[in-house]
Design a protein around this motif. Structure first.
Motif, PDB file in Angstrom:
ATOM      1  N   ARG A   1     -27.194 -35.030 -28.087  1.00 35.04           N
ATOM      2  CA  ARG A   1     -27.247 -34.370 -26.786  1.00 35.04           C
ATOM      3  C   ARG A   1     -28.499 -33.489 -26.693  1.00 35.04           C
ATOM      4  N   HIS A   2     -29.033 -33.387 -25.482  1.00 39.56           N
ATOM      5  CA  HIS A   2     -30.184 -32.541 -25.240  1.00 39.56           C
ATOM      6  C   HIS A   2     -29.825 -31.079 -25.517  1.00 39.56           C
ATOM      7  N   VAL A   3     -30.696 -30.388 -26.255  1.00 35.16           N
ATOM      8  CA  VAL A   3     -30.526 -28.964 -26.540  1.00 35.16           C
ATOM      9  C   VAL A   3     -31.672 -28.219 -25.878  1.00 35.16           C
ATOM     10  N   GLU A   4     -31.353 -27.326 -24.975  1.00 35.72           N
ATOM     11  CA  GLU A   4     -32.372 -26.596 -24.232  1.00 35.72           C
ATOM     12  C   GLU A   4     -33.294 -25.850 -25.185  1.00 35.72           C
ATOM     13  N   GLY A   5     -34.619 -26.030 -24.976  1.00 41.14           N
ATOM     14  CA  GLY A   5     -35.600 -25.344 -25.807  1.00 41.14           C
ATOM     15  C   GLY A   5     -35.956 -26.074 -27.089  1.00 41.14           C
ATOM     16  N   ALA A   6     -35.298 -27.182 -27.378  1.00 43.91           N
ATOM     17  CA  ALA A   6     -35.572 -27.952 -28.595  1.00 43.91           C
ATOM     18  C   ALA A   6     -36.078 -29.338 -28.235  1.00 43.91           C
ATOM     19  N   ALA A   7     -36.869 -29.919 -29.118  1.00 40.41           N
ATOM     20  CA  ALA A   7     -37.376 -31.268 -28.889  1.00 40.41           C
ATOM     21  C   ALA A   7     -36.241 -32.281 -28.965  1.00 40.41           C
ATOM     22  N   ASP A   8     -36.228 -33.236 -28.056  1.00 45.76           N
ATOM     23  CA  ASP A   8     -35.243 -34.315 -28.125  1.00 45.76           C
ATOM     24  C   ASP A   8     -35.599 -35.248 -29.280  1.00 45.76           C
ATOM     25  N   TRP A   9     -34.590 -35.880 -29.859  1.00 44.03           N
ATOM     26  CA  TRP A   9     -34.829 -36.839 -30.933  1.00 44.03           C
ATOM     27  C   TRP A   9     -33.675 -37.814 -30.991  1.00 44.03           C
ATOM     28  N   PHE A  10     -33.897 -38.920 -31.680  1.00 44.60           N
ATOM     29  CA  PHE A  10     -32.820 -39.882 -31.868  1.00 44.60           C
ATOM     30  C   PHE A  10     -33.079 -40.697 -33.123  1.00 44.60           C
ATOM     31  N   VAL A  11     -32.067 -41.431 -33.544  1.00 45.66           N
ATOM     32  CA  VAL A  11     -32.118 -42.211 -34.784  1.00 45.66           C
ATOM     33  C   VAL A  11     -31.971 -43.688 -34.444  1.00 45.66           C
TER      34      VAL A  11
ATOM     35  N   GLN B   1     -29.941 -50.233 -33.954  1.00 44.52           N
ATOM     36  CA  GLN B   1     -28.914 -49.479 -33.242  1.00 44.52           C
ATOM     37  C   GLN B   1     -29.380 -48.042 -33.137  1.00 44.52           C
ATOM     38  N   VAL B   2     -29.169 -47.423 -31.990  1.00 45.29           N
ATOM     39  CA  VAL B   2     -29.644 -46.056 -31.794  1.00 45.29           C
ATOM     40  C   VAL B   2     -28.485 -45.083 -31.630  1.00 45.29           C
TER      41      VAL B   2
ATOM     42  N   VAL C   1     -32.664 -57.804 -47.333  1.00 38.11           N
ATOM     43  CA  VAL C   1     -34.038 -57.297 -47.277  1.00 38.11           C
ATOM     44  C   VAL C   1     -34.049 -55.777 -47.368  1.00 38.11           C
ATOM     45  N   ALA C   2     -33.521 -55.111 -46.372  1.00 40.92           N
ATOM     46  CA  ALA C   2     -33.520 -53.646 -46.381  1.00 40.92           C
ATOM     47  C   ALA C   2     -32.746 -53.099 -45.198  1.00 40.92           C
ATOM     48  N   ARG C   3     -32.368 -51.828 -45.318  1.00 42.69           N
ATOM     49  CA  ARG C   3     -31.869 -51.051 -44.178  1.00 42.69           C
ATOM     50  C   ARG C   3     -32.883 -49.933 -43.933  1.00 42.69           C
ATOM     51  N   ILE C   4     -33.339 -49.855 -42.697  1.00 42.46           N
ATOM     52  CA  ILE C   4     -34.359 -48.888 -42.322  1.00 42.46           C
ATOM     53  C   ILE C   4     -33.755 -47.884 -41.343  1.00 42.46           C
ATOM     54  N   VAL C   5     -34.005 -46.602 -41.584  1.00 43.08           N
ATOM     55  CA  VAL C   5     -33.514 -45.544 -40.697  1.00 43.08           C
ATOM     56  C   VAL C   5     -34.725 -44.767 -40.186  1.00 43.08           C
ATOM     57  N   ASP C   6     -35.019 -44.887 -38.893  1.00 43.64           N
ATOM     58  CA  ASP C   6     -36.157 -44.200 -38.279  1.00 43.64           C
ATOM     59  C   ASP C   6     -35.676 -43.030 -37.433  1.00 43.64           C
TER      60      ASP C   6
END
Length: 379
Positions: free
Chosen positions: A163-173, A158-159, A181-186
Protein backbone atom coordinates in the motif's frame (compact mmCIF):
# COMPACT_ATOMS: atom_id res chain seq x y z
CA UNK A 1 32.53 -15.47 -2.17
CA UNK A 2 35.89 -14.62 -3.67
CA UNK A 3 37.91 -17.52 -4.93
CA UNK A 4 41.67 -17.69 -4.94
CA UNK A 5 44.63 -19.94 -5.50
CA UNK A 6 47.32 -20.43 -2.90
CA UNK A 7 50.74 -22.00 -3.16
CA UNK A 8 52.87 -22.61 -0.07
CA UNK A 9 56.62 -22.88 -0.24
CA UNK A 10 58.24 -26.07 1.10
CA UNK A 11 61.62 -25.89 2.89
CA UNK A 12 63.37 -26.98 -0.30
CA UNK A 13 61.87 -24.04 -2.19
CA UNK A 14 59.49 -26.14 -4.28
CA UNK A 15 55.80 -25.29 -4.49
CA UNK A 16 53.33 -27.30 -2.45
CA UNK A 17 49.74 -26.91 -3.57
CA UNK A 18 46.90 -27.29 -1.09
CA UNK A 19 44.08 -29.74 -1.75
CA UNK A 20 41.01 -28.57 -3.69
CA UNK A 21 38.17 -27.50 -1.40
CA UNK A 22 34.62 -26.87 -2.66
CA UNK A 23 32.73 -23.88 -1.29
CA UNK A 24 29.64 -21.80 -2.07
CA UNK A 25 31.51 -20.02 -4.88
CA UNK A 26 32.71 -23.03 -6.83
CA UNK A 27 36.27 -22.34 -5.72
CA UNK A 28 39.40 -24.43 -5.95
CA UNK A 29 42.97 -24.34 -4.72
CA UNK A 30 46.02 -24.79 -6.90
CA UNK A 31 49.52 -23.54 -7.57
CA UNK A 32 49.87 -19.81 -7.80
CA UNK A 33 52.28 -20.35 -10.66
CA UNK A 34 49.55 -22.06 -12.68
CA UNK A 35 47.83 -20.00 -15.34
CA UNK A 36 44.25 -21.24 -15.72
CA UNK A 37 41.96 -19.23 -17.92
CA UNK A 38 39.94 -17.16 -15.44
CA UNK A 39 36.25 -17.96 -15.66
CA UNK A 40 33.75 -15.47 -14.25
CA UNK A 41 31.55 -16.68 -11.45
CA UNK A 42 28.45 -18.40 -12.91
CA UNK A 43 25.92 -15.71 -13.63
CA UNK A 44 23.04 -16.49 -15.96
CA UNK A 45 22.27 -20.21 -16.17
CA UNK A 46 20.52 -21.16 -19.37
CA UNK A 47 17.90 -23.91 -19.72
CA UNK A 48 18.67 -26.56 -22.33
CA UNK A 49 15.61 -25.61 -24.36
CA UNK A 50 16.76 -22.03 -24.96
CA UNK A 51 19.41 -20.66 -27.35
CA UNK A 52 23.03 -20.51 -26.27
CA UNK A 53 24.63 -17.09 -25.61
CA UNK A 54 25.85 -15.19 -28.63
CA UNK A 55 29.41 -13.89 -28.78
CA UNK A 56 32.20 -15.17 -26.54
CA UNK A 57 30.24 -15.85 -23.37
CA UNK A 58 31.49 -18.70 -21.17
CA UNK A 59 28.67 -18.76 -18.66
CA UNK A 60 27.77 -22.17 -17.24
CA UNK A 61 25.19 -23.55 -14.87
CA UNK A 62 26.51 -23.42 -11.29
CA UNK A 63 26.55 -26.32 -8.90
CA UNK A 64 23.50 -26.41 -6.62
CA UNK A 65 25.34 -24.63 -3.82
CA UNK A 66 26.92 -21.97 -6.01
CA UNK A 67 26.40 -18.30 -5.27
CA UNK A 68 25.42 -16.31 -8.38
CA UNK A 69 27.73 -13.41 -9.11
CA UNK A 70 24.87 -11.65 -10.88
CA UNK A 71 21.25 -12.58 -10.74
CA UNK A 72 20.65 -15.17 -13.50
CA UNK A 73 19.01 -13.86 -16.62
CA UNK A 74 17.17 -16.48 -18.70
CA UNK A 75 17.80 -16.40 -22.45
CA UNK A 76 14.74 -16.45 -24.68
CA UNK A 77 16.20 -15.01 -27.87
CA UNK A 78 19.50 -14.45 -29.62
CA UNK A 79 18.84 -10.77 -30.33
CA UNK A 80 17.79 -8.22 -27.72
CA UNK A 81 14.25 -6.81 -27.80
CA UNK A 82 13.66 -3.15 -28.57
CA UNK A 83 14.05 -0.86 -25.59
CA UNK A 84 11.09 0.96 -24.09
CA UNK A 85 11.42 4.38 -22.47
CA UNK A 86 11.53 4.29 -18.66
CA UNK A 87 8.15 4.44 -17.03
CA UNK A 88 7.18 7.65 -15.32
CA UNK A 89 6.11 7.70 -11.72
CA UNK A 90 2.45 6.74 -11.42
CA UNK A 91 0.14 9.73 -11.08
CA UNK A 92 -2.11 7.64 -8.87
CA UNK A 93 -1.42 7.55 -5.12
CA UNK A 94 -1.84 3.79 -5.35
CA UNK A 95 0.07 1.70 -7.89
CA UNK A 96 -2.07 -0.86 -9.70
CA UNK A 97 -1.07 -4.41 -10.61
CA UNK A 98 -1.26 -3.53 -14.31
CA UNK A 99 1.14 -0.64 -13.79
CA UNK A 100 3.53 -2.82 -11.79
CA UNK A 101 3.64 -5.53 -14.46
CA UNK A 102 4.29 -2.87 -17.10
CA UNK A 103 7.09 -1.27 -15.07
CA UNK A 104 8.84 -4.58 -14.44
CA UNK A 105 8.42 -5.68 -18.06
CA UNK A 106 9.99 -2.45 -19.32
CA UNK A 107 12.84 -2.92 -16.86
CA UNK A 108 13.52 -6.45 -18.10
CA UNK A 109 13.48 -5.42 -21.75
CA UNK A 110 15.71 -2.43 -21.07
CA UNK A 111 18.14 -4.57 -19.09
CA UNK A 112 18.33 -7.14 -21.88
CA UNK A 113 19.31 -4.43 -24.38
CA UNK A 114 21.80 -2.84 -21.97
CA UNK A 115 23.43 -6.21 -21.26
CA UNK A 116 23.79 -6.98 -24.95
CA UNK A 117 25.54 -3.65 -25.50
CA UNK A 118 27.29 -3.43 -22.09
CA UNK A 119 25.73 0.04 -22.00
CA UNK A 120 26.84 1.65 -18.74
CA UNK A 121 24.89 4.87 -19.34
CA UNK A 122 21.60 3.10 -20.06
CA UNK A 123 21.70 1.39 -16.64
CA UNK A 124 21.21 4.72 -14.86
CA UNK A 125 17.63 4.71 -16.21
CA UNK A 126 17.03 1.14 -15.05
CA UNK A 127 18.72 0.66 -11.67
CA UNK A 128 19.70 2.71 -8.64
CA UNK A 129 22.15 2.62 -5.74
CA UNK A 130 24.13 -0.52 -5.02
CA UNK A 131 22.22 -2.45 -7.69
CA UNK A 132 23.39 0.00 -10.36
CA UNK A 133 26.96 -0.16 -9.08
CA UNK A 134 26.93 -3.97 -9.17
CA UNK A 135 25.60 -4.21 -12.72
CA UNK A 136 28.04 -1.62 -14.02
CA UNK A 137 30.85 -3.55 -12.33
CA UNK A 138 29.70 -6.74 -14.08
CA UNK A 139 29.79 -4.90 -17.41
CA UNK A 140 33.35 -3.76 -16.72
CA UNK A 141 34.44 -7.31 -15.84
CA UNK A 142 32.91 -8.64 -19.06
CA UNK A 143 34.63 -5.93 -21.08
CA UNK A 144 38.01 -6.74 -19.51
CA UNK A 145 37.49 -10.44 -20.18
CA UNK A 146 36.12 -9.77 -23.67
CA UNK A 147 33.01 -11.87 -23.08
CA UNK A 148 29.38 -11.21 -23.96
CA UNK A 149 26.51 -11.10 -21.50
CA UNK A 150 23.44 -13.27 -21.90
CA UNK A 151 20.21 -11.46 -22.72
CA UNK A 152 16.54 -12.24 -22.37
CA UNK A 153 13.44 -12.05 -20.19
CA UNK A 154 12.39 -14.02 -17.13
CA UNK A 155 8.92 -15.45 -17.84
CA UNK A 156 5.67 -15.17 -15.91
CA UNK A 157 6.61 -12.86 -13.03
CA UNK A 158 4.20 -12.34 -10.13
CA UNK A 159 4.02 -8.98 -8.40
CA UNK A 160 3.20 -7.94 -4.83
CA UNK A 161 2.51 -4.27 -4.23
CA UNK A 162 2.58 -2.64 -0.78
CA UNK A 163 0.00 0.00 0.00
CA UNK A 164 1.07 3.57 -0.68
CA UNK A 165 2.63 5.23 2.39
CA UNK A 166 2.47 9.02 2.41
CA UNK A 167 5.94 10.57 2.30
CA UNK A 168 7.66 7.30 1.33
CA UNK A 169 8.75 5.99 -2.05
CA UNK A 170 6.42 3.42 -3.59
CA UNK A 171 7.90 -0.01 -4.28
CA UNK A 172 6.89 -3.50 -5.25
CA UNK A 173 8.28 -7.02 -5.60
CA UNK A 174 8.35 -9.19 -8.74
CA UNK A 175 9.09 -12.93 -8.42
CA UNK A 176 9.96 -15.14 -11.41
CA UNK A 177 10.63 -18.87 -11.23
CA UNK A 178 11.93 -20.97 -14.11
CA UNK A 179 11.96 -24.59 -12.82
CA UNK A 180 15.41 -26.11 -12.97
CA UNK A 181 17.03 -22.72 -13.61
CA UNK A 182 16.42 -20.19 -10.86
CA UNK A 183 13.97 -18.14 -8.82
CA UNK A 184 14.55 -14.41 -9.12
CA UNK A 185 13.16 -11.81 -6.70
CA UNK A 186 13.35 -8.19 -7.93
CA UNK A 187 12.50 -5.06 -5.94
CA UNK A 188 11.45 -1.98 -7.93
CA UNK A 189 11.17 1.47 -6.36
CA UNK A 190 9.88 4.82 -7.56
CA UNK A 191 12.32 7.69 -8.02
CA UNK A 192 12.10 11.27 -9.35
CA UNK A 193 13.23 10.11 -12.82
CA UNK A 194 11.08 6.98 -12.95
CA UNK A 195 11.07 3.45 -11.58
CA UNK A 196 14.36 1.68 -10.83
CA UNK A 197 15.46 -1.78 -9.69
CA UNK A 198 16.98 -1.31 -6.21
CA UNK A 199 17.41 -4.90 -5.02
CA UNK A 200 17.40 -8.45 -6.32
CA UNK A 201 18.29 -11.97 -5.19
CA UNK A 202 18.44 -15.37 -6.86
CA UNK A 203 18.23 -19.01 -5.78
CA UNK A 204 19.82 -21.14 -8.51
CA UNK A 205 19.50 -24.47 -6.74
CA UNK A 206 17.71 -27.23 -8.63
CA UNK A 207 14.97 -27.10 -5.99
CA UNK A 208 14.79 -23.62 -4.44
CA UNK A 209 13.90 -23.30 -0.79
CA UNK A 210 10.22 -22.94 0.07
CA UNK A 211 9.10 -19.37 -0.55
CA UNK A 212 6.65 -17.96 2.03
CA UNK A 213 3.27 -16.61 1.04
CA UNK A 214 3.06 -12.81 1.11
CA UNK A 215 0.04 -11.56 3.01
CA UNK A 216 -2.45 -9.41 1.10
CA UNK A 217 -5.58 -7.48 2.02
CA UNK A 218 -9.05 -7.73 0.47
CA UNK A 219 -7.93 -5.72 -2.56
CA UNK A 220 -4.77 -7.76 -3.10
CA UNK A 221 -2.26 -5.27 -1.67
CA UNK A 222 0.67 -6.29 0.53
CA UNK A 223 1.69 -4.64 3.79
CA UNK A 224 5.11 -3.02 4.09
CA UNK A 225 6.86 -3.04 7.46
CA UNK A 226 9.41 -0.56 8.84
CA UNK A 227 13.00 -1.57 9.63
CA UNK A 228 12.11 -1.51 13.33
CA UNK A 229 8.93 -3.62 13.03
CA UNK A 230 8.21 -5.74 16.09
CA UNK A 231 6.24 -8.97 16.33
CA UNK A 232 9.06 -10.94 14.71
CA UNK A 233 11.89 -13.03 16.21
CA UNK A 234 13.95 -9.87 15.54
CA UNK A 235 13.30 -6.61 13.73
CA UNK A 236 14.11 -6.57 9.98
CA UNK A 237 17.17 -4.41 10.60
CA UNK A 238 18.38 -6.61 13.45
CA UNK A 239 18.08 -9.69 11.23
CA UNK A 240 20.05 -8.02 8.44
CA UNK A 241 22.81 -6.98 10.83
CA UNK A 242 22.92 -10.40 12.50
CA UNK A 243 23.27 -12.19 9.17
CA UNK A 244 26.11 -9.94 8.04
CA UNK A 245 27.83 -10.22 11.42
CA UNK A 246 27.81 -14.02 11.21
CA UNK A 247 29.53 -13.81 7.81
CA UNK A 248 32.04 -11.20 8.94
CA UNK A 249 32.95 -13.18 12.07
CA UNK A 250 32.72 -16.56 10.29
CA UNK A 251 30.49 -17.78 13.11
CA UNK A 252 27.25 -19.70 12.71
CA UNK A 253 24.24 -17.85 14.14
CA UNK A 254 21.61 -20.31 15.45
CA UNK A 255 18.86 -17.86 14.56
CA UNK A 256 19.43 -18.76 10.87
CA UNK A 257 18.69 -21.99 9.05
CA UNK A 258 21.55 -23.89 7.38
CA UNK A 259 22.20 -23.05 3.76
CA UNK A 260 24.63 -21.69 1.15
CA UNK A 261 24.39 -18.09 2.42
CA UNK A 262 24.59 -18.93 6.14
CA UNK A 263 26.22 -22.05 7.59
CA UNK A 264 27.99 -23.13 4.39
CA UNK A 265 29.42 -19.66 3.87
CA UNK A 266 30.69 -19.40 7.47
CA UNK A 267 32.21 -22.88 7.25
CA UNK A 268 34.01 -21.87 4.06
CA UNK A 269 35.48 -18.80 5.74
CA UNK A 270 36.58 -20.84 8.74
CA UNK A 271 38.41 -23.28 6.46
CA UNK A 272 39.82 -20.44 4.39
CA UNK A 273 41.25 -18.76 7.46
CA UNK A 274 42.93 -21.97 8.63
CA UNK A 275 44.54 -22.60 5.25
CA UNK A 276 45.79 -19.05 5.01
CA UNK A 277 47.26 -19.23 8.50
CA UNK A 278 49.08 -22.43 7.57
CA UNK A 279 50.64 -20.54 4.66
CA UNK A 280 51.53 -17.54 6.90
CA UNK A 281 48.72 -15.34 5.59
CA UNK A 282 45.85 -13.76 7.51
CA UNK A 283 42.26 -13.07 6.48
CA UNK A 284 40.16 -10.04 7.46
CA UNK A 285 36.47 -9.88 6.53
CA UNK A 286 34.13 -6.90 6.54
CA UNK A 287 30.38 -6.95 5.81
CA UNK A 288 28.60 -3.59 6.05
CA UNK A 289 24.88 -2.98 5.61
CA UNK A 290 24.16 -0.61 2.74
CA UNK A 291 20.90 1.07 1.81
CA UNK A 292 17.44 0.67 3.32
CA UNK A 293 16.00 -2.54 4.73
CA UNK A 294 12.64 -3.33 3.11
CA UNK A 295 10.09 -5.79 4.45
CA UNK A 296 6.67 -7.24 3.60
CA UNK A 297 4.32 -9.07 5.94
CA UNK A 298 3.92 -12.81 5.22
CA UNK A 299 0.75 -14.83 5.83
CA UNK A 300 2.35 -16.68 8.77
CA UNK A 301 2.77 -13.38 10.65
CA UNK A 302 6.45 -13.14 9.76
CA UNK A 303 8.16 -11.00 7.13
CA UNK A 304 10.20 -11.14 3.95
CA UNK A 305 13.18 -8.82 4.29
CA UNK A 306 15.46 -7.39 1.58
CA UNK A 307 18.83 -5.81 2.35
CA UNK A 308 22.15 -5.07 0.70
CA UNK A 309 25.76 -5.05 1.86
CA UNK A 310 29.27 -4.19 0.79
CA UNK A 311 31.79 -6.86 1.75
CA UNK A 312 35.59 -6.79 1.61
CA UNK A 313 37.95 -9.76 1.85
CA UNK A 314 41.52 -8.74 2.70
CA UNK A 315 44.31 -11.31 2.63
CA UNK A 316 47.72 -10.25 3.93
CA UNK A 317 51.01 -12.12 4.11
CA UNK A 318 52.45 -12.40 7.62
CA UNK A 319 55.86 -13.27 6.22
CA UNK A 320 57.39 -13.72 2.77
CA UNK A 321 56.78 -17.06 1.09
CA UNK A 322 53.43 -18.08 -0.36
CA UNK A 323 51.64 -16.18 -3.10
CA UNK A 324 47.90 -15.75 -3.49
CA UNK A 325 46.11 -15.59 -6.80
CA UNK A 326 42.45 -14.67 -7.11
CA UNK A 327 40.07 -16.55 -9.36
CA UNK A 328 36.80 -15.79 -11.12
CA UNK A 329 35.66 -12.19 -11.62
CA UNK A 330 38.11 -10.88 -9.01
CA UNK A 331 40.97 -12.45 -10.98
CA UNK A 332 39.80 -10.64 -14.11
CA UNK A 333 40.01 -7.36 -12.23
CA UNK A 334 43.60 -8.12 -11.10
CA UNK A 335 44.52 -9.45 -14.56
CA UNK A 336 45.11 -12.92 -13.18
CA UNK A 337 48.21 -11.91 -11.19
CA UNK A 338 49.64 -13.66 -8.11
CA UNK A 339 50.46 -11.49 -5.08
CA UNK A 340 53.13 -11.89 -2.42
CA UNK A 341 52.07 -9.27 0.16
CA UNK A 342 48.34 -8.59 0.08
CA UNK A 343 45.21 -8.86 -2.06
CA UNK A 344 41.66 -7.67 -1.49
CA UNK A 345 38.30 -7.99 -3.21
CA UNK A 346 35.18 -5.92 -2.56
CA UNK A 347 31.72 -7.21 -3.45
CA UNK A 348 28.22 -5.83 -3.57
CA UNK A 349 25.75 -8.31 -2.06
CA UNK A 350 21.97 -8.45 -1.75
CA UNK A 351 19.80 -10.90 0.17
CA UNK A 352 16.16 -11.82 0.74
CA UNK A 353 15.37 -13.48 4.09
CA UNK A 354 12.21 -14.85 5.70
CA UNK A 355 11.87 -13.84 9.34
CA UNK A 356 9.40 -15.89 11.44
CA UNK A 357 6.91 -14.25 13.81
CA UNK A 358 7.74 -13.73 17.48
CA UNK A 359 7.37 -16.91 19.49
CA UNK A 360 8.14 -19.17 16.55
CA UNK A 361 10.67 -21.97 16.93
CA UNK A 362 11.62 -21.76 13.25
CA UNK A 363 14.89 -20.08 12.23
CA UNK A 364 15.20 -17.23 9.76
CA UNK A 365 15.84 -18.51 6.21
CA UNK A 366 18.01 -16.69 3.67
CA UNK A 367 16.28 -17.41 0.36
CA UNK A 368 18.62 -15.93 -2.21
CA UNK A 369 21.58 -13.70 -2.98
CA UNK A 370 22.90 -11.50 -5.76
CA UNK A 371 26.61 -10.67 -5.63
CA UNK A 372 29.09 -9.01 -7.96
CA UNK A 373 32.75 -8.09 -7.51
CA UNK A 374 33.09 -4.31 -7.44
CA UNK A 375 36.88 -4.07 -7.34
CA UNK A 376 39.99 -6.07 -6.45
CA UNK A 377 43.59 -5.03 -5.79
CA UNK A 378 46.85 -6.62 -4.77
CA UNK A 379 50.60 -6.15 -4.39
Amino acid sequence: MAVFWLATRAPSGSSLAANPTPDPSDTGWGKASASPSPTPSPSRPTPETTPKPTGKGTDKSPRPEATPAKKPRIETRTTPPPADPPAAVSRSPQLTAKEAYGIHGRYQRGLSVAQARKDQAAMAKLEHGLALEMTRAAFKTAEMQKTSLATGIWPNPQVWIPRHVEGAADWFVAVSHEPGVARIVDVMSSAPGGWRLVASAADTRATPARFPKIATDGEGYATSLPESATGLIATPRQIARAHLASLENAEIDPRFDDGPWTSEATLFWQQERVRLEQADWRLTLSYRLEGPVRALRTSDGGALVWYGARSTELREAVREGAKVKLKGSAAVRTRNKAFARSVSATYGRMYVTHVPPAGSNEPARVLGEWSDVLESHGD
